[in-house]
Design a protein around this motif. Structure first.
Motif, PDB file in Angstrom:
ATOM      1  N   CYS A   1       0.815  -1.220   0.000  1.00  0.00           N
ATOM      2  CA  CYS A   1       0.000   0.000   0.000  1.00  0.00           C
ATOM      3  C   CYS A   1       0.847   1.269   0.000  1.00  0.00           C
ATOM      4  CB  CYS A   1      -0.952   0.013   1.192  1.00  0.00           C
ATOM      5  SG  CYS A   1      -0.142   0.124   2.804  1.00  0.00           S
TER       6      CYS A   1
ATOM      7  N   HIS B   1      -4.036  -1.250  -4.507  1.00  0.00           N
ATOM      8  CA  HIS B   1      -3.747  -2.104  -5.656  1.00  0.00           C
ATOM      9  C   HIS B   1      -4.708  -3.288  -5.626  1.00  0.00           C
ATOM     10  CE1 HIS B   1      -0.151   0.282  -6.160  1.00  0.00           C
ATOM     11  NE2 HIS B   1       0.245  -0.014  -4.940  1.00  0.00           N
TER      12      HIS B   1
ATOM     13  N   TRP C   1      -1.561   3.879  -1.558  1.00  0.00           N
ATOM     14  CA  TRP C   1      -2.222   3.561  -2.825  1.00  0.00           C
ATOM     15  C   TRP C   1      -2.875   2.199  -2.712  1.00  0.00           C
ATOM     16  CZ3 TRP C   1       2.287   6.126  -2.293  1.00  0.00           C
ATOM     17  CH2 TRP C   1       2.426   7.353  -2.956  1.00  0.00           C
TER      18      TRP C   1
ATOM     19  N   ARG D   1      -7.647   4.593  -7.852  1.00  0.00           N
ATOM     20  CA  ARG D   1      -6.200   4.573  -8.046  1.00  0.00           C
ATOM     21  C   ARG D   1      -5.527   5.834  -7.491  1.00  0.00           C
ATOM     22  NH1 ARG D   1      -7.705   0.277  -9.165  1.00  0.00           N
ATOM     23  NH2 ARG D   1      -7.019  -1.130 -10.834  1.00  0.00           N
TER      24      ARG D   1
ATOM     25  N   ASP E   1      -4.419  -6.297 -10.297  1.00  0.00           N
ATOM     26  CA  ASP E   1      -3.222  -5.505 -10.598  1.00  0.00           C
ATOM     27  C   ASP E   1      -1.952  -6.218 -10.147  1.00  0.00           C
ATOM     28  OD1 ASP E   1      -4.704  -3.475 -11.701  1.00  0.00           O
ATOM     29  OD2 ASP E   1      -4.617  -2.158  -9.949  1.00  0.00           O
ATOM     30  N   VAL E   2      -1.977  -6.760  -8.944  1.00  0.00           N
ATOM     31  CA  VAL E   2      -0.785  -7.401  -8.381  1.00  0.00           C
ATOM     32  C   VAL E   2      -0.442  -8.664  -9.154  1.00  0.00           C
ATOM     33  CG1 VAL E   2       0.207  -8.477  -6.325  1.00  0.00           C
ATOM     34  CG2 VAL E   2      -1.221  -6.427  -6.094  1.00  0.00           C
TER      35      VAL E   2
ATOM     36  N   ILE F   1       2.955  -0.453  -8.890  1.00  0.00           N
ATOM     37  CA  ILE F   1       3.028  -1.879  -8.580  1.00  0.00           C
ATOM     38  C   ILE F   1       3.762  -2.647  -9.676  1.00  0.00           C
ATOM     39  CG2 ILE F   1       0.866  -2.671  -9.655  1.00  0.00           C
ATOM     40  CD1 ILE F   1       2.192  -3.587  -6.142  1.00  0.00           C
TER      41      ILE F   1
END
Length: 259
Positions: A122, A199, A197, A171, A203-204, A127
């Motif tokens: 975070c 994610h 932030w 985002r 996304d990860v 990322i």
């Protein structure tokens, strides 16, 4: 902000370093089961803070652990903790550096295991850049292991976790200005501004897959290590929803290997 909080964390009950020195192992049971036997292996811990998780892997048999954090006081605290446990820098090394520049900061070019623990992602705005850096440090035949708080929890109300109140796909940077720390909410602090932030899970996973790593598994867990929602109760050493309450994933973990 992090530099100021290190002395609070070192002295407080949350990390309880006196107990840690007696039994230096704070890893969660699902982490140790999923990572498996680390005996004789090298391990790099990105965003290691004061090194308790890092040194727990050494306690479990890793031949060499390296922790990286951008807070110099945190790294100094980790080095002192390692020395107190009898680990010299050849067994447990800690270095100061930005996680995005880890390849230039850590002593070895690659590691059998690259580990990232709870509450780390975070703090990172990019990322994909993180994934590229982490993947570059995994040795051939090695793997990256990530355990992280599930992003869906940030979309739900703080009382019961049953209502969607925030945008899961947001985002934008979230700027906070709050005194204290998760380890001691009542601590008197001066440097209180932080930026985080969100994610998504997609996304990860997509960021890691784009590096060429093979996603071996993605697991979701219905337990937490802190009272994320106000109705949580402690059972079996974890914070959980009450019996009968609809469950949601609170933590996720994944393993991504390099061929």
């Amino acid at each position: 902000m992090w530099d100021e909080r290190v002395p609070v964390h070192v002295a407080g009950d949350f990390y309880d370093l006196d107990a840690f020195r007696t039994r230096p192992d704070v890893l969660r049971d699902f982490e140790t089961a999923e990572v498996g036997d680390v005996t004789g292996r090298t391990l790099l811990h990105l965003q290691c803070h004061i090194g308790t998780d890092t040194l727990s892997w050494a306690h479990r048999g890793a031949a060499r652990v390296v922790g990286l954090d951008f807070s110099a006081p945190a790294v100094e605290a980790a080095r002192a903790l390692a020395a107190g446990l009898g680990h010299g820098p050849e067994r447990a090394a800690f270095v100061t550096g930005d996680v995005y520049d880890a390849a230039q900061s850590v002593p070895e070019a690659s590691y059998d295991i690259v580990y990232t623990g709870l509450g780390a992602l975070c703090w990172l705005p990019d990322i994909r850049r993180w994934a590229e850096t982490a993947a570059s440090l995994v040795a051939p035949g090695g793997f990256l292991y990530l355990a992280e708080f599930h992003p869906v929890t940030e979309s739900l109300d703080d009382a019961t976790g049953t209502r969607i109140v925030r945008d899961y796909f947001a985002r934008d940077a979230q700027v906070w200005d709050e005194p204290g720390t998760y380890a001691d909410p009542d601590a008197e602090t001066v440097h209180n501004r932080s930026v985080q932030w969100q994610h998504t899970l997609g996304d990860v996973v997509s960021a890691l897959a784009a590096t060429g790593l093979h996603i071996e598994f993605l697991h979701e867990h219905d337990v937490s290590v802190f009272p994320r929602f106000e109705n949580f109760e402690v059972r079996g050493g974890y914070h959980r929803f009450p019996d009968g309450h609809p469950r949601i994933p609170l933590i996720y973990s994944l393993k991504a290997t390099k061929g």
